[in-house]
Design a protein around this motif. Structure first.
Motif, PDB file in Angstrom:
ATOM      1  N   PRO A  89      19.462  34.299  53.748  1.00 32.53           N
ATOM      2  CA  PRO A  89      20.307  33.316  54.441  1.00 32.53           C
ATOM      3  C   PRO A  89      20.991  32.329  53.494  1.00 32.53           C
ATOM      4  N   ARG A  90      20.461  32.176  52.293  1.00 28.10           N
ATOM      5  CA  ARG A  90      21.034  31.210  51.344  1.00 28.10           C
ATOM      6  C   ARG A  90      21.890  31.864  50.258  1.00 28.10           C
ATOM      7  N   TRP A  91      21.657  33.144  49.951  1.00 28.72           N
ATOM      8  CA  TRP A  91      22.365  33.799  48.856  1.00 28.72           C
ATOM      9  C   TRP A  91      23.312  34.880  49.364  1.00 28.72           C
ATOM     10  N   ARG A 117      42.096  42.424  37.820  1.00 27.30           N
ATOM     11  CA  ARG A 117      41.002  41.457  37.717  1.00 27.30           C
ATOM     12  C   ARG A 117      39.742  41.995  38.404  1.00 27.30           C
ATOM     13  N   PHE A 118      38.617  41.899  37.691  1.00 27.86           N
ATOM     14  CA  PHE A 118      37.321  42.298  38.250  1.00 27.86           C
ATOM     15  C   PHE A 118      36.389  41.101  38.175  1.00 27.86           C
ATOM     16  N   ALA A 119      35.552  40.901  39.217  1.00 25.83           N
ATOM     17  CA  ALA A 119      34.686  39.717  39.224  1.00 25.83           C
ATOM     18  C   ALA A 119      33.340  40.010  39.871  1.00 25.83           C
ATOM     19  N   LEU A 120      32.333  39.267  39.408  1.00 26.67           N
ATOM     20  CA  LEU A 120      31.015  39.208  40.031  1.00 26.67           C
ATOM     21  C   LEU A 120      30.800  37.769  40.488  1.00 26.67           C
ATOM     22  N   GLN A 121      30.240  37.600  41.678  1.00 24.52           N
ATOM     23  CA  GLN A 121      30.153  36.261  42.264  1.00 24.52           C
ATOM     24  C   GLN A 121      28.849  36.075  43.033  1.00 24.52           C
ATOM     25  N   GLY A 122      28.333  34.858  42.974  1.00 19.66           N
ATOM     26  CA  GLY A 122      27.175  34.482  43.770  1.00 19.66           C
ATOM     27  C   GLY A 122      27.411  33.131  44.417  1.00 19.66           C
ATOM     28  N   ILE A 123      27.057  33.003  45.705  1.00 21.92           N
ATOM     29  CA  ILE A 123      27.181  31.729  46.422  1.00 21.92           C
ATOM     30  C   ILE A 123      25.809  31.352  46.959  1.00 21.92           C
ATOM     31  N   SER A 134      27.750  24.213  49.507  1.00 23.29           N
ATOM     32  CA  SER A 134      27.503  25.454  48.772  1.00 23.29           C
ATOM     33  C   SER A 134      27.949  25.313  47.335  1.00 23.29           C
ATOM     34  N   THR A 135      27.357  26.120  46.474  1.00 26.63           N
ATOM     35  CA  THR A 135      27.784  26.180  45.086  1.00 26.63           C
ATOM     36  C   THR A 135      28.091  27.635  44.752  1.00 26.63           C
ATOM     37  N   ARG A 136      29.241  27.856  44.145  1.00 24.88           N
ATOM     38  CA  ARG A 136      29.717  29.210  43.861  1.00 24.88           C
ATOM     39  C   ARG A 136      29.830  29.436  42.362  1.00 24.88           C
ATOM     40  N   MET A 137      29.319  30.565  41.905  1.00 24.36           N
ATOM     41  CA  MET A 137      29.406  30.967  40.507  1.00 24.36           C
ATOM     42  C   MET A 137      30.192  32.275  40.444  1.00 24.36           C
ATOM     43  N   ARG A 138      31.238  32.318  39.627  1.00 24.12           N
ATOM     44  CA  ARG A 138      32.045  33.533  39.531  1.00 24.12           C
ATOM     45  C   ARG A 138      32.371  33.851  38.075  1.00 24.12           C
ATOM     46  N   LEU A 139      32.174  35.106  37.681  1.00 24.42           N
ATOM     47  CA  LEU A 139      32.535  35.590  36.347  1.00 24.42           C
ATOM     48  C   LEU A 139      33.641  36.621  36.507  1.00 24.42           C
ATOM     49  N   GLU A 140      34.784  36.374  35.854  1.00 23.95           N
ATOM     50  CA  GLU A 140      35.946  37.239  36.008  1.00 23.95           C
ATOM     51  C   GLU A 140      36.323  37.891  34.683  1.00 23.95           C
ATOM     52  N   LEU A 141      36.753  39.154  34.757  1.00 23.57           N
ATOM     53  CA  LEU A 141      37.379  39.839  33.637  1.00 23.57           C
ATOM     54  C   LEU A 141      38.835  40.061  34.004  1.00 23.57           C
ATOM     55  N   ARG A 142      39.740  39.425  33.284  1.00 23.40           N
ATOM     56  CA  ARG A 142      41.169  39.531  33.546  1.00 23.40           C
ATOM     57  C   ARG A 142      41.821  40.413  32.480  1.00 23.40           C
ATOM     58  N   HIS A 143      42.549  41.428  32.899  1.00 22.27           N
ATOM     59  CA  HIS A 143      43.259  42.350  32.013  1.00 22.27           C
ATOM     60  C   HIS A 143      44.741  42.202  32.325  1.00 22.27           C
ATOM     61  N   LEU A 144      45.468  41.416  31.501  1.00 21.72           N
ATOM     62  CA  LEU A 144      46.845  41.090  31.839  1.00 21.72           C
ATOM     63  C   LEU A 144      47.774  41.201  30.642  1.00 21.72           C
ATOM     64  N   LYS A 145      49.045  41.486  30.938  1.00 20.28           N
ATOM     65  CA  LYS A 145      50.025  41.749  29.888  1.00 20.28           C
ATOM     66  C   LYS A 145      50.558  40.447  29.314  1.00 20.28           C
ATOM     67  N   ASN A 146      50.699  40.409  27.984  1.00 23.36           N
ATOM     68  CA  ASN A 146      51.239  39.222  27.335  1.00 23.36           C
ATOM     69  C   ASN A 146      52.745  39.386  27.084  1.00 23.36           C
ATOM     70  N   LYS A 162      31.333  23.117  47.172  1.00 25.94           N
ATOM     71  CA  LYS A 162      32.157  23.063  48.376  1.00 25.94           C
ATOM     72  C   LYS A 162      31.389  22.419  49.524  1.00 25.94           C
ATOM     73  N   TYR A 163      32.094  21.573  50.283  1.00 26.78           N
ATOM     74  CA  TYR A 163      31.507  20.851  51.414  1.00 26.78           C
ATOM     75  C   TYR A 163      32.310  21.171  52.670  1.00 26.78           C
ATOM     76  N   ILE A 164      31.626  21.569  53.752  1.00 25.84           N
ATOM     77  CA  ILE A 164      32.267  21.859  55.034  1.00 25.84           C
ATOM     78  C   ILE A 164      31.587  21.032  56.118  1.00 25.84           C
ATOM     79  N   LYS A 165      32.392  20.296  56.903  1.00 23.52           N
ATOM     80  CA  LYS A 165      31.862  19.408  57.931  1.00 23.52           C
ATOM     81  C   LYS A 165      32.566  19.649  59.263  1.00 23.52           C
ATOM     82  N   PRO A 166      31.875  20.231  60.273  1.00 27.44           N
ATOM     83  CA  PRO A 166      32.478  20.354  61.607  1.00 27.44           C
ATOM     84  C   PRO A 166      32.774  18.970  62.187  1.00 27.44           C
TER      85      PRO A 166
END
Length: 267
Positions: A89-91, A117-123, A134-146, A162-166
């Motif tokens: 419920p938390r992850w 772009r490829f990424a792995l993420q945990g919230i 919530s706290t979000r961690m994301r690791l991205e690999l970007r393959h882009l043309k220069n 991130k904060y969400i308030k109804p």
């Protein structure tokens, strides 16, 4: 130390980080400023209790150095496919593969730069009565043309709180308006196309959302980004519109079946 005390310490630490980043995000020097409009359509489909998939379609419009028109240039179009795994419920653990068609993007250098772009993420969610943090961690690999038509690989790490308030309810459900606030910092490896700065950017986001139904919602937010660059720092003020649809085709099919079903007769 009890798990409850540990949880409260982590919660207070994340709130402190958010407050500090909110303050420091305002400490800008001389920078080029761009006004932008971001829009994204999110389509989610539940597979089972543990898995879901998601498709995002997005576009970015921007002003330029010679025009303040927020829709002056269509600088980016993107498509992104997600896989989500609900560990507890938390992850929530996720991964995505995306393609960005970058055209005249001020961040990159205003030249065409296709990107994979490829990424792995945990919230991690702190569920509280009346709000969610919530706290979000994301690791991205970007393959882009220069600019030399060669491809650079950029590794980027993103950390968000991130904060969400109804507003008109204690929980998120149909007919509820909710407030959103988030702060995110980005760190990256150096590359010619994105610059050599280790600190990539800071993003502050505030706004609100509304749930038309439990499966359809809209969010309208203001985003402020600070980007330190070798060629000159940049500030982006963006209006962001996001539409989310959960199990869209399943729900449409259900409505069509109900509509076409013959009326029941009383015996």
């Amino acid at each position: 130390m009890s798990s409850k005390n540990t949880h409260n310490i982590v919660l207070k630490k994340n709130i402190s980080i958010l407050v500090i980043l909110l303050i420091t995000s305002m400490a800008y020097g001389q920078a080029k400023t761009y006004n932008q409009f971001w829009n994204e359509y999110q389509f989610n489909k539940t597979i089972n209790k543990k898995w879901s998939v998601e498709l995002n379609l997005g576009a970015v419009y921007s002003s330029t150095e010679t025009s303040s028109n927020i829709f002056q240039e269509n600088t980016q179009r993107s498509i992104r496919g997600w896989g989500h795994y609900y560990l507890s419920p938390r992850w929530k653990l996720s991964s995505f593969l995306a393609y960005n068609h970058n055209k005249d993007v001020p961040e990159i250098g205003q030249f065409e730069s296709p990107e994979w772009r490829f990424a792995l993420q945990g919230i991690y969610y702190f569920h509280k009565t009346g709000y969610t943090l919530s706290t979000r961690m994301r690791l991205e690999l970007r393959h882009l043309k220069n600019e030399d038509d060669n491809y650079d690989n950029v590794i980027r790490y993103r950390q968000q709180v991130k904060y969400i308030k109804p507003i008109n309810s204690k929980i998120l459900r149909e007919g509820v308006v909710y407030a959103i606030a988030s702060e995110e910092v980005y760190f990256k490896s150096g590359a010619k196309v994105t610059g050599e700065n280790f600190f990539d950017r800071n993003r502050l986001n505030i706004g609100a959302g509304y749930l038309f139904t439990d499966d359809i919602q809209v969010e309208l937010t203001y985003a402020n980004e600070y980007l330190p660059r070798n060629s000159g720092n940049q500030i982006v003020n963006a209006t962001s519109l996001t539409l989310t649809f959960n199990n869209l085709f399943k729900n449409l099919n259900k409505k069509l079946l109900q509509k076409n079903a013959p009326p029941s007769s009383d015996e």
